[in-house]
Design a protein around this motif. Structure first.
Motif, short mmCIF file in Angstrom:
data_model
loop_
_atom_site.label_atom_id
_atom_site.label_comp_id
_atom_site.label_asym_id
_atom_site.label_seq_id
_atom_site.Cartn_x
_atom_site.Cartn_y
_atom_site.Cartn_z
N LEU A 1 -35.72 -23.10 62.76
CA LEU A 1 -35.28 -23.06 64.33
C LEU A 1 -36.41 -23.98 65.45
O LEU A 1 -35.87 -24.67 65.89
CB LEU A 1 -36.31 -21.72 65.06
N ALA A 2 -37.37 -24.81 64.33
CA ALA A 2 -37.94 -25.64 65.26
C ALA A 2 -37.02 -26.96 64.57
O ALA A 2 -37.22 -27.68 65.61
CB ALA A 2 -39.77 -26.08 64.13
N GLU A 3 -36.58 -27.23 63.46
CA GLU A 3 -35.41 -28.00 63.02
C GLU A 3 -34.15 -28.50 64.36
O GLU A 3 -34.04 -29.43 65.09
CB GLU A 3 -35.79 -28.24 61.99
N SER A 4 -33.80 -27.37 64.54
CA SER A 4 -32.48 -26.96 65.69
C SER A 4 -33.02 -27.46 66.94
O SER A 4 -32.18 -26.84 67.80
CB SER A 4 -31.99 -26.02 64.93
N GLY A 5 -34.49 -27.12 67.23
CA GLY A 5 -34.35 -27.29 68.72
C GLY A 5 -35.10 -25.64 69.44
O GLY A 5 -35.49 -26.33 70.78
N LYS A 6 -35.10 -25.16 68.93
CA LYS A 6 -35.21 -23.56 69.23
C LYS A 6 -37.24 -23.02 69.87
O LYS A 6 -36.67 -22.52 70.63
CB LYS A 6 -34.45 -22.46 68.26
N LEU A 7 -38.29 -23.71 68.78
CA LEU A 7 -38.90 -23.55 69.01
C LEU A 7 -40.01 -24.54 68.17
O LEU A 7 -39.03 -25.22 68.07
CB LEU A 7 -39.42 -21.65 68.40
N ARG A 8 -41.65 -24.39 68.59
CA ARG A 8 -42.89 -25.62 68.09
C ARG A 8 -43.29 -24.55 67.53
O ARG A 8 -43.80 -24.37 67.70
CB ARG A 8 -43.04 -26.06 70.05
N ARG A 9 -43.17 -25.47 66.12
CA ARG A 9 -43.88 -24.97 65.08
C ARG A 9 -45.42 -24.98 65.36
O ARG A 9 -45.67 -26.15 65.75
CB ARG A 9 -44.13 -25.38 63.81
N THR A 10 -46.52 -24.10 65.53
CA THR A 10 -47.73 -24.18 65.25
C THR A 10 -48.15 -23.66 64.28
O THR A 10 -47.45 -22.82 63.02
CB THR A 10 -48.32 -23.66 66.77
#
Length: 244
Positions: A28-37
């Motif tokens: 999801l992070a790679e597709s721009g849906k969220l930011r990983r922390t």
């Protein structure tokens, strides 16, 4: 809707492993849906403050992990550790389940969170104080008061080192906290990746002679080794290069 989510929450809610949950968050992070922390992800649909630690979590990772692998060899079963803040300290803490009976004293919220989530065998004591916004650690008079404990080892993550200044930081209250920790520890160990060498911070919190050992991934231009060699008395710290 929550602005953030943790890997453990996803795994429990959907009945999947933490490995699967992390993989889904990565996709999801790679597709721009969220930011990983660290430990989860945050929404991009709301205004959020991403902590300085979250921004640094993927910087110089290999070096920090190598430093942590070397530093863990200095820890014995049953030790009590006064652990400084920062991402190098976090990499070190990740390895503490290799030892038994460890207690960690810290003012770093991310480190306490990680131990609570992932390290049931490690006890943690939080130092109180004021929260430095966006940095996830506590500082100030309450922290200083609670840090006056005699502990075997302080893995201290130096922000910067220069041959004339020693260990420095740009935040004066953090310099006070670090200096207090160094002062009470029976043994102080500086964990420092090569990018911190020859940096300049405004506030010095320790000199070379204040620490017992320095663990680095590498020593650019032998700057730290030369500074240690120039110490005239017997208070020279040991310099450990990870993997050497």
């Amino acid at each position: 809707h929550n602005a953030s989510v943790q890997v453990a929450e996803i795994a429990q809610t959907f009945g999947v492993s933490s490995v699967t949950a992390r993989a889904d968050l990565d996709a999801l992070a790679e597709s721009g849906k969220l930011r990983r922390t660290h430990g989860g992800a945050v929404s991009l649909q709301k205004r959020l403050t991403v902590s300085t630690q979250d921004r640094r979590i993927n910087v110089n990772v290999a070096a920090k992990q190598a430093i942590a692998q070397s530093a863990i060899e200095l820890v014995s079963n049953g030790d009590t550790l006064l652990v400084d803040s920062g991402t190098t300290a976090l990499e070190f803490v990740r390895l503490l389940d290799q030892r038994d009976g460890i207690t960690v004293i810290t003012a770093d919220i991310t480190i306490a969170d990680y131990i609570d989530e992932s390290m049931p065998s490690v006890d943690v004591v939080m130092l109180g104080g004021a929260l430095r916004k966006g940095h996830r650690y506590l500082y100030g008079p309450l922290t200083m008061q609670r840090s006056k404990w005699s502990t075997p080892i302080l893995p201290s993550c130096a922000w910067r080192f220069c041959s004339r200044c020693g260990f420095t930081t740009d935040f004066p209250q953090m310099a006070e906290t670090k200096a207090a920790m160094v002062g009470v520890a029976r043994q102080s160990v500086a964990l420092m990746d090569a990018s911190k060498v020859n940096g300049r911070g405004m506030y010095r919190f320790a000199e070379l002679t204040d620490v017992n050992a320095i663990v680095m991934d590498r020593d650019p231009d032998h700057a730290v080794a030369i500074s240690i060699a120039e110490i005239v008395d017997n208070a020279r710290p040991n310099l450990l290069i990870a993997g050497a």
